[in-house]
Write a protein that holds these residues in place. Structure first.
Motif, PDB file in Angstrom:
ATOM      1  N   PHE A 318      -0.491  47.210 -22.529  1.00 40.71           N
ATOM      2  CA  PHE A 318      -1.309  48.360 -21.789  1.00 40.71           C
ATOM      3  C   PHE A 318      -2.638  48.548 -22.094  1.00 40.71           C
ATOM      4  N   TYR A 319      -2.943  48.988 -23.240  1.00 39.91           N
ATOM      5  CA  TYR A 319      -4.469  48.986 -23.337  1.00 39.91           C
ATOM      6  C   TYR A 319      -5.495  47.761 -23.077  1.00 39.91           C
ATOM      7  N   PRO A 320      -5.073  46.545 -23.335  1.00 40.15           N
ATOM      8  CA  PRO A 320      -5.997  45.449 -22.793  1.00 40.15           C
ATOM      9  C   PRO A 320      -5.998  45.422 -21.564  1.00 40.15           C
ATOM     10  N   ALA A 328     -11.089  48.675 -14.562  1.00 39.00           N
ATOM     11  CA  ALA A 328     -12.225  49.615 -14.538  1.00 39.00           C
ATOM     12  C   ALA A 328     -13.098  49.634 -13.455  1.00 39.00           C
ATOM     13  N   GLY A 329     -13.236  48.368 -12.950  1.00 39.82           N
ATOM     14  CA  GLY A 329     -13.662  48.193 -11.548  1.00 39.82           C
ATOM     15  C   GLY A 329     -12.807  48.839 -10.489  1.00 39.82           C
ATOM     16  N   LEU A 330     -11.342  48.672 -10.648  1.00 41.77           N
ATOM     17  CA  LEU A 330     -10.476  49.171  -9.876  1.00 41.77           C
ATOM     18  C   LEU A 330     -10.581  50.537  -9.508  1.00 41.77           C
ATOM     19  N   LYS A 344      -8.774  58.328 -11.113  1.00 48.27           N
ATOM     20  CA  LYS A 344      -8.827  57.900 -12.647  1.00 48.27           C
ATOM     21  C   LYS A 344      -7.452  57.770 -13.244  1.00 48.27           C
ATOM     22  N   ARG A 345      -6.558  58.020 -12.314  1.00 48.24           N
ATOM     23  CA  ARG A 345      -5.051  57.847 -13.148  1.00 48.24           C
ATOM     24  C   ARG A 345      -4.489  56.158 -12.564  1.00 48.24           C
ATOM     25  N   LEU A 346      -5.104  55.718 -11.432  1.00 48.25           N
ATOM     26  CA  LEU A 346      -4.579  54.431 -10.892  1.00 48.25           C
ATOM     27  C   LEU A 346      -4.402  53.351 -12.012  1.00 48.25           C
ATOM     28  N   PRO A 347      -5.662  53.107 -12.896  1.00 44.39           N
ATOM     29  CA  PRO A 347      -5.226  51.926 -14.081  1.00 44.39           C
ATOM     30  C   PRO A 347      -4.200  52.274 -14.900  1.00 44.39           C
ATOM     31  N   PRO A 348      -4.120  53.450 -15.591  1.00 44.38           N
ATOM     32  CA  PRO A 348      -3.023  53.569 -16.384  1.00 44.38           C
ATOM     33  C   PRO A 348      -1.783  53.447 -15.667  1.00 44.38           C
ATOM     34  N   ILE A 349      -1.679  54.060 -14.389  1.00 44.86           N
ATOM     35  CA  ILE A 349      -0.366  53.729 -13.647  1.00 44.86           C
ATOM     36  C   ILE A 349       0.109  52.104 -13.259  1.00 44.86           C
ATOM     37  N   LEU A 350      -1.047  51.515 -13.075  1.00 47.86           N
ATOM     38  CA  LEU A 350      -0.692  49.956 -12.806  1.00 47.86           C
ATOM     39  C   LEU A 350      -0.441  49.459 -14.167  1.00 47.86           C
ATOM     40  N   ALA A 351      -1.104  49.808 -15.257  1.00 47.14           N
ATOM     41  CA  ALA A 351      -0.784  49.350 -16.593  1.00 47.14           C
ATOM     42  C   ALA A 351       0.513  49.570 -16.874  1.00 47.14           C
ATOM     43  N   MET A 352       1.089  50.746 -16.573  1.00 49.14           N
ATOM     44  CA  MET A 352       2.231  51.328 -17.185  1.00 49.14           C
ATOM     45  C   MET A 352       3.428  50.542 -16.546  1.00 49.14           C
TER      46      MET A 352
END
Lengths: 531, 779
Positions: A318-320, A328-330, A344-352
């Protein structure tokens, strides 16, 4: 040699005895010998695959550390006069070099897992694509080494931690092998971090009667969960899931709930046995379950359920991912096109989503497990996207979010979501799971499960059902006490001896008499031992 | 190197408190687990399993001279107590239900461990060797679980186990049976009360008879003789391994091994006999085969009377077999007569226990009076009597019977009124429960009192105002061994029913009158059920077990026999002739047809109808022809090759015959029957029609030869059908034998037994015409 075999407890007895009579300097060797013997007894020559993983991991970690060290020395050699850009370049170069080694290590270790556990799954799925070309990938049905899903993650975590400089690479291959193969946790975890476990394993522990008793009590409680509840539940659960077309509505939901309870008591029981045995040797393994049935949300559930897997996924996936340059670019781009809220939420959502896709995939090489991960991912993402909406709704409805009833509602809601998710992990196939899912919501009127004849067809007698109910009540009572921070073993210690002994004898006899073991039962193997 | 801290010095005080505490904890735990072991160990009462093993360990050491091992066939076959009484042999029957050969081997070892100085002979029932399938694992447990923990048991358990867990299931009962927690009942908590099991000596008493449950006509006849001497059945490979080990063990310890096979009706084959015989010969072991001649006949075996199901011996069969084997043990195995040996005084006690237990039960089987039946069984033998009245049971009860009931404490039965419901439980002589519901429609109490109560009874305690029946009476209780029992009694106006549920098993005979179920408190089995229709009669009719052949020999006609005797007679005649046919096949029995006719001649008042299909002259041996001629069967005695023939032996032994040439049809027709015979050239058929069973039915078959049907002219009952088809002469011999007879011309003759006919084929145009006419009508 399962955790519930008499032979296992004889093995534990001999190991504990041998450990404490071995001179302190060599006690870790006793543990190593016991761990390798345990693995050999259970897996035979598959021990070589474990040793291969140990060798690769051990070597890569040393190599990474050497690379990091070389980078530091080079940096030192540059001297203070070197420009920041040069230093930055050197650091980047070092990191790149170390990352390459890490990648090699991860590819090798993960490759073994993918090959042995997932090859047939990939081959099956590729077969459809390759059919027009007349290619049919062969099937191998490899034997799966014991605990490969666990020790692979353990190895990756270790190499990554060395790469990140969080731990120092082991210099002693034998000690490192002990870290990788410690017998109570090799079968089904918990997935240990080197920093948390290795030192405990390498250092000698003195004999402590109270700790030994506490360890035995914890193991006994684990046996109770596994043998009295989980294995007894296995019969009706299997009956329904294997004949799901004969059951409808509430019955299927109850079966899914039963399976959830089965998995919990099976896995948590196994963990308690592992932790109890380790504790007898003076080693504390990480907690893997923390009363998951008291979770108020799916997020909370995954903080309480298989904690070490969640922690691993958080630290190493998740963190990596969410902090990576690509994400970050995304995030930047999506903010531009979709606005701040989503961007703002898209990266954590995708990582999740990635994490829970992997969680599902880790559980098994089947689309149904992937769906299980996705199901959880959906609710976790909802948890990221909708907290403000929740707050608004509850305010409008004048709900006190701190009240007992709201908390109870949250617990029930989480339980229902988790239970529905179980359909995917336990359903015979993904199609079967969908069919059961549909039936639960469309055929509620059938309440035949209440009749005695239906209950009996599920493979348990009336007395079995009563016992099961009582055992689950005991389980919930214990979980509730733990939830309130009461340490039961210490509470028992404070009781007078006759009462203490009554409790101990009660526990032993409960497992001895009510446990599902012996020739009359075809005892289920540990569910997570199959992962 | 880094300094490793040393262990703290041992704390002596702590060790002094911890060690005894741990030891005490372990001791209490061991006791609890041992208790669990005892609790969960199931007790198998079926086939007397419990008493077999329990009793074996009650025997004084070094006393048993012979042991028998094997399966249920042997459990029910050998009565060691009888062996002692008859021959002074101290034997023990260690057979158990479906005992695997492996378990037999280890029980012999166990017997030798307990009786090394006295054990001389081992009797091995070969039934497990011939079984194709090996027994299920549970049967190994049943056979071995009750063996004492000894080196023998450990060795047996090790052989059966793949791993330690499995080994422990044989050595620690709770490992195998802890799942019984959900089925434990009261009986599990009282099962270890002291019980005298010694006098059973492994024998399972069973008074049932196949005749009571199966029509003898459906019972197969025994093998009698081996017709195919080369056939060899495949024996059980697992059993053979242990057979060989048993032979070796017996040789090493100077034990004489004797194999035997119990008599059976229809489940014993040439191949099995040959294979076992060959095995026994190969190892130099004696093999007593009671499944075939001559031993079968020597013990006078009749499956209907001597078995409970055709294979398992009932009491009468066991007595016969035991008697023979006891004699064999004394005479052939040289076992000593220990009856006067003071070391065997315990055997006399066992014999006394045996008779106390079973004599009343044996007598009860033929007891006609319900009062005496109940009194005798209540006063001895440790039985529980479960009594229910169905429909109406008071009508014919005598005052004497009521007094007996009253004296027994069965006050409700003593004062039973018309159509009353009544149920009672009598345990070892004591009335533990009884209840009555008076029928509402019967006369007022005073009248009833006047009607049924003898004047010497006190009625003060009996109220007629309550318990008036509107529904059947239900009495629930618990037997001494913890089993639940539910008795139901319904008078004529309240369901007319009777039920005796022990657990969930129904045992009541469910007939009008007083229904009694006798439950053995020691073996936990129902050992007898009886019904006394005291509405119709004060006493019951008991089946007459006199041999039907004996009655017929005394001049009683078949039609006067009881239905049971008729059935038995039919079976016995069939068995006799089947045996004879087998002997004929082996060339050991001539005359054949003549003896068959002689069996019915002058006896039973039955008629024998004979016809020929295709060719029958060859089935008649020269001895047959001579005897037939002496009997008056002149046409049959001189039957030519492929000639047609009809014959009748009437109840008064008058013989009517018609023989025609090979190209003509023979026929006989009377009001009661119609016969036709066509030799090969005349049409090749035969018909035998009997008016009493409808002339449309042809009792003849499609088989070639001489066809015979024996029937009772009064009732039309077919007693026996036989086709004689074994060729005993060549066509040339037939032609040579008939060359000297007068020229054959179609006609009917009447013969007289004992008078050799002269020209029996005198031309009789009228008879010929009548025959042709008869043939036409029947056709």
């Amino acid at each position: 040699m399962s955790f519930t075999d008499i032979a296992f407890f004889a093995f534990v007895g001999v190991t504990v005895l041998a450990y404490f009579i071995t001179p302190k300097r060599f006690r870790w060797i006793t543990l190593l010998v016991a761990s390798l013997a345990f693995y050999w007894i259970n897996s035979g020559w598959l021990l070589l695959i474990l040793l291969g993983t140990c060798t690769v991991t051990f070597g890569c970690a040393l190599w990474i550390e050497a690379s990091n060290k070389r980078g530091k020395e080079e940096l030192k050699a540059l001297g203070k006069k070197a420009s920041r850009a040069d230093k930055k370049n050197l650091r980047a170069k070092t990191k790149k070099r170390s990352r390459r080694i890490l990648t090699v290590g991860v590819v090798l270790v993960l490759g073994a897992l993918l090959l042995l556990k997932y090859y047939d799954f990939f081959a099956d799925n590729a077969a459809g694509l390759l059919k027009p070309f007349g290619i049919r990938p062969p099937h191998f049905a490899f034997l799966l080494p014991l605990g490969i899903s666990f020790y692979t993650l353990q190895a990756i975590a270790y190499m990554t931690d060395v790469f990140r400089g969080k731990v120092t690479a082991d210099r002693n291959f034998c000690k490192f092998t002990l870290f990788m193969s410690f017998f109570p946790q090799i079968v089904q975890g918990p997935i240990p971090r080197h920093g948390q476990l290795a030192k405990q394993l390498y250092e000698p522990h003195s004999f402590d009667y109270t700790r030994l008793c506490h360890g035995a009590q914890l193991a006994l409680w684990g046996l109770f969960q596994k043998m009295v509840i989980a294995d007894r539940l296995a019969t009706p659960v299997s009956q329904v899931f294997e004949n799901y077309t004969q059951y409808h509505g509430l019955m299927l939901f109850l079966a899914a709930a039963g399976y959830g309870l089965q998995v919990y008591t099976d896995f948590s029981g196994g963990m308690d046995i592992a932790r109890g045995v380790a504790q007898m040797l003076g080693i504390e393994l990480e907690l893997n379950f923390k009363q998951p049935y008291f979770s108020i949300s799916i997020e909370d559930f995954w903080r309480r359920w298989h904690i070490t897997l969640g922690s691993w996924m958080k630290n190493y996936v998740f963190y990596p991912l969410s902090l990576s340059k690509a994400f970050a670019g995304l995030s930047r781009k999506s903010r531009r096109f979709l606005g701040d809220f989503v961007g703002k939420r898209l990266p954590p959502i995708l990582a999740m989503f990635t994490v829970y896709f992997l969680v599902g995939f880790w559980h098994g090489a089947d689309w149904k497990y992937i769906m299980y991960g996705v199901w959880n991912g959906i609710f976790l993402v909802a948890g990221i996207l909708l907290p403000e909406q929740y707050a608004k709704w509850t305010d409008r409805l004048h709900i006190d979010r701190e009240s007992f009833y709201w908390r109870t509602f949250q617990i029930v809601r989480t339980f229902v979501i988790c239970t529905l998710g179980r359909l995917f992990s336990r359903g015979e196939t993904l199609e079967a799971a969908w069919q059961m899912f549909g039936s639960i919501f469309t055929e509620w009127s059938n309440l035949t499960f209440l009749s005695e004849s239906t209950r009996l067809t599920l493979g348990l007698t009336e007395r079995d059902w009563i016992l099961l109910f009582a055992a689950v009540m005991v389980l919930l009572w214990v979980d509730r006490k733990h939830e309130h921070g009461i340490r039961l073993r210490e509470a028992i210690d404070r009781q007078r001896l006759p009462l203490r002994w009554v409790i101990y004898y009660g526990g032993i006899l409960a497992v001895y008499i009510f446990g599902v073991w012996g020739p009359a039962y075809d005892a289920a193997s540990f569910i997570y031992g199959q992962f | 190197m880094r300094e490793i801290p040393k262990d703290p010095p041992p704390n002596g005080k702590r060790a002094r408190t911890v060690v005894p505490k741990v030891a005490l904890f372990g001791l209490i735990l061991a006791l609890l687990l041992a208790g669990a072991n005892v609790l969960f160990q199931p007790v198998w009462y079926e086939w007397n399993n419990y008493h077999t093993h329990h009793g074996f360990y009650q025997q004084p050491p070094n006393t048993v001279e012979a042991v028998s091992v094997g399966a249920s066939l042997t459990v029910n076959s050998l009565i060691p107590t009888q062996m002692y009484e008859e021959q002074g042999v101290c034997a023990y029957n260690l057979a158990t239900e479906w005992q695997p050969m492996m378990a037999s081997y280890y029980w012999v070892k166990e017997a030798y461990r307990k009786h090394p100085q006295s054990l001389k002979t081992v009797l091995l029932d070969v039934s497990q060797i011939r079984k194709a399938q090996s027994p299920a694992l549970s049967l190994y447990h049943k056979a071995l679980d009750n063996m004492e923990l000894s080196p023998v048991k450990v060795e047996a358990a090790q052989e059966l186990s793949k791993d330690v867990d499995e080994l422990l299931t044989y050595l620690v009962p709770a490992f195998a049976y802890h799942d019984r927690w959900s089925t434990l009942d009261y009986s599990d908590f009282i099962k270890n009360q002291p019980v005298n099991s010694a006098f059973y000596r492994g024998y399972n008493v069973n008074y049932d008879q196949l005749l009571n449950v199966t029509d003898p006509d459906a019972v197969a006849t025994p093998l009698i003789t081996v017709s195919d001497t080369k056939a060899q059945a495949k024996l059980n490979a697992d059993s053979l391994v242990y057979f060989e080990r048993l032979v070796t063990f017996c040789r090493q310890n100077n034990l004489q091994l004797v194999c035997f096979s119990t008599p059976t009706s229809g489940s014993w084959s040439d191949g099995e006999h040959n294979a076992i015989q060959s095995l026994a010969d190969r190892y130099g072991v004696a093999f007593l085969d009671f499944g075939i001649s001559p031993l079968l006949q020597e013990i006078d075996f009749n499956p209907n009377l001597d078995t409970i199901d055709g294979s398992h011996m009932g009491y009468t069969g066991a007595v016969k077999l035991t008697s023979w084997i006891a004699r064999y043990l004394r005479e052939q195995c040289q076992l000593s007569d220990v009856r006067n040996n003071p070391a065997y005084a315990f055997m006399q006690e066992e014999v006394t226990d045996w008779h106390q237990k079973f004599d009343p039960l044996h007598a009860a089987l033929t007891e006609k009076d319900p009062a005496k039946y109940l009194k005798d069984l209540a006063s001895s033998g440790n039985y529980t009597l479960l009594i229910t009245v169905m429909n109406e049971g008071s009508n014919k009860l005598t005052h004497a019977q009521r007094k007996t009931f009253w004296d027994m404490g069965l006050t409700g039965l003593a004062t039973l009124g018309i159509r009353d419901c009544y149920a009672a439980i009598v345990d070892d002589g004591k009335v533990v429960e009884q209840d009555t519901k008076k029928d509402t429609s019967t006369a007022p109490p005073n009248d009833l009192t006047a009607l049924v109560y003898p004047p010497y009874m006190a009625y003060d305690g009996i109220s007629f105002d309550k318990d008036l029946a509107s529904s059947p009476l239900v009495l629930k209780s618990v037997l001494r061994d913890g089993k639940g029992v539910t008795l139901t009694s319904g008078g004529a106006n309240t369901g007319a029913t009777s039920s005796c549920l022990i657990g969930s098993a129904e045992n009541s005979p469910k007939s009008r009158g007083i229904n009694v179920v006798v439950y053995d408190n020691d073996t936990h089995h129902v050992v007898n059920t009886a019904c006394f229709d005291t509405y119709a009669a004060a006493t019951r009719e008991v089946a007459d077990r006199t041999s039907p052949e004996e009655l017929i020999a005394q001049g009683k006609p078949y039609s006067s026999l009881t239905p049971e005797q008729k059935s038995l007679y039919r079976y016995n005649m069939r068995a006799l002739h089947t045996a004879r046919t087998q002997q004929v096949i082996q060339g050991t029995h001539v005359p054949y047809v003549a003896q068959f006719l002689q069996d019915y001649a002058g006896n039973a008042n039955v008629r024998v109808l004979l016809t020929v299909k295709d060719e029958a002259a060859q089935v008649l041996s020269a001895e047959d022809c001579q005897t037939l001629a002496e009997m008056g069967f002149t046409d049959l005695a001189t039957l030519g090759y492929r000639e047609s023939y009809c014959g009748v032996q009437d109840p008064d032994d008058t013989i009517i015959e018609q023989r025609t040439s090979a190209s003509e049809v023979a026929a006989l027709k009377e009001q009661d029957y119609s016969l036709q015979s066509a030799g090969l050239e005349a049409g090749n058929y035969a018909t035998i029609r009997i008016a009493a069973s409808g002339l449309g039915t042809n009792h003849a078959t499609e088989q070639r030869g001489l066809q015979a049907v024996v029937y009772d002219p009064d009732s039309g009952d077919i007693i026996e059908k036989v086709v004689f088809e074994q060729v005993l002469r060549t066509p040339e011999e037939v032609v040579a034998a008939t060359a000297t007879r007068p020229a054959t011309t179609t006609g009917t003759s009447q013969g007289v037994p004992g008078q050799v006919a002269g020209d029996a084929t005198a031309t009789d145009a009228a008879a010929q015409a009548a025959a042709a006419q008869a043939a036409e009508e029947v056709m």
